[in-house]
Design a protein around this motif. Structure first.
Motif, short mmCIF file in Angstrom:
data_model
loop_
_atom_site.label_atom_id
_atom_site.label_comp_id
_atom_site.label_asym_id
_atom_site.label_seq_id
_atom_site.Cartn_x
_atom_site.Cartn_y
_atom_site.Cartn_z
N SER A 82 0.84 -1.20 0.00
CA SER A 82 0.00 0.00 0.00
C SER A 82 0.88 1.24 0.00
CB SER A 82 -0.95 -0.01 1.20
OG SER A 82 -0.23 -0.07 2.39
N VAL A 83 0.29 2.37 -0.41
CA VAL A 83 1.07 3.60 -0.53
C VAL A 83 0.42 4.75 0.22
CG1 VAL A 83 2.09 2.96 -2.76
CG2 VAL A 83 -0.04 4.28 -2.71
N PHE A 84 1.26 5.74 0.53
CA PHE A 84 0.84 6.97 1.22
C PHE A 84 1.27 8.14 0.35
CE2 PHE A 84 1.91 3.70 4.28
CZ PHE A 84 0.76 3.63 5.05
N TYR A 85 0.47 9.21 0.36
CA TYR A 85 0.73 10.38 -0.49
C TYR A 85 1.12 11.58 0.35
CZ TYR A 85 -1.75 7.49 -3.86
OH TYR A 85 -2.13 6.45 -4.68
N PHE A 86 2.16 12.29 -0.10
CA PHE A 86 2.66 13.46 0.61
C PHE A 86 2.84 14.62 -0.36
CE2 PHE A 86 3.98 9.67 2.80
CZ PHE A 86 3.61 9.93 4.11
N ALA A 87 2.59 15.84 0.12
CA ALA A 87 2.73 17.02 -0.72
C ALA A 87 4.19 17.42 -0.89
CB ALA A 87 1.95 18.19 -0.12
N SER A 88 5.06 16.97 0.03
CA SER A 88 6.47 17.37 -0.07
C SER A 88 7.39 16.23 0.35
CB SER A 88 6.74 18.57 0.84
OG SER A 88 6.69 18.16 2.20
N ILE A 89 8.62 16.32 -0.12
CA ILE A 89 9.66 15.35 0.25
C ILE A 89 9.92 15.42 1.75
CG2 ILE A 89 11.60 16.90 -0.27
CD1 ILE A 89 11.65 13.21 -1.20
N VAL A 90 9.77 16.61 2.33
CA VAL A 90 9.98 16.79 3.77
C VAL A 90 8.97 15.96 4.56
CG1 VAL A 90 9.91 18.48 5.67
CG2 VAL A 90 11.03 19.07 3.51
N ASP A 91 7.69 16.05 4.16
CA ASP A 91 6.66 15.25 4.83
C ASP A 91 6.90 13.75 4.64
OD1 ASP A 91 5.38 17.48 5.79
OD2 ASP A 91 3.61 17.30 4.51
N ALA A 92 7.26 13.36 3.43
CA ALA A 92 7.51 11.94 3.16
C ALA A 92 8.64 11.43 4.03
CB ALA A 92 7.85 11.74 1.68
N GLN A 93 9.73 12.21 4.12
CA GLN A 93 10.88 11.81 4.93
C GLN A 93 10.52 11.78 6.42
OE1 GLN A 93 13.74 10.86 3.00
NE2 GLN A 93 13.93 9.82 4.95
N SER A 94 9.71 12.72 6.87
CA SER A 94 9.26 12.74 8.27
C SER A 94 8.49 11.47 8.58
CB SER A 94 8.34 13.93 8.55
OG SER A 94 9.00 15.12 8.34
N PHE A 95 7.61 11.08 7.66
CA PHE A 95 6.80 9.87 7.85
C PHE A 95 7.70 8.65 7.95
CE2 PHE A 95 4.65 6.17 6.04
CZ PHE A 95 3.54 6.08 6.88
N ILE A 96 8.67 8.53 7.04
CA ILE A 96 9.60 7.40 7.04
C ILE A 96 10.38 7.38 8.36
CG2 ILE A 96 11.68 6.44 5.96
CD1 ILE A 96 10.51 7.47 3.25
N ASN A 97 10.89 8.54 8.76
CA ASN A 97 11.68 8.62 10.00
C ASN A 97 10.82 8.28 11.23
OD1 ASN A 97 13.89 9.37 8.50
ND2 ASN A 97 13.64 11.56 8.92
N LYS A 98 9.58 8.78 11.23
CA LYS A 98 8.68 8.55 12.34
C LYS A 98 8.33 7.07 12.50
CE LYS A 98 4.12 9.78 13.20
NZ LYS A 98 2.95 10.58 12.90
#
Length: 101
Positions: A82-98
């Protein structure tokens, strides 16, 4: 135990934006007024063109904001596809880190 290895940013063209799944191969490009979305079959083409059930938009899991899938940074959960959608690379990276565990 979840590790960062379970999540990765994937190319938009390899995601079916109707089923919200990483498919691993390039999908059908669907042009909607000059914006390109991707789907896996003819049913997806119609759903995206008509935006049935607001299918062109995803929800950022960090803050529940609406994200246009065509311009989103897409993160795959490798354990489920499954996938998740983010408006920015910053949000995507935050999600991965979190979600490193």
């Amino acid at each position: 135990m979840i590790s960062a290895q379970n999540y990765e940013i994937v190319p938009n063209e390899k995601v079916c934006m109707v089923n919200d799944r990483f498919m691993g191969v390039s999908q059908i490009p669907i042009d909607v007024n000059g914006t390109i979305y991707y789907g896996c079959c003819e049913n997806c083409v119609e759903k995206l063109q008509k935006n049935l059930d607001d299918v062109r938009f995803g929800s950022n899991p960090l803050n529940d904001t609406k994200v246009d899938k065509a311009s989103a940074i897409i993160v795959q959960d490798k354990s489920s596809g499954s996938v998740f959608y983010f408006a920015s690379i910053v949000d995507a990276q935050s999600f991965i880190n979190k979600n490193k565990g």
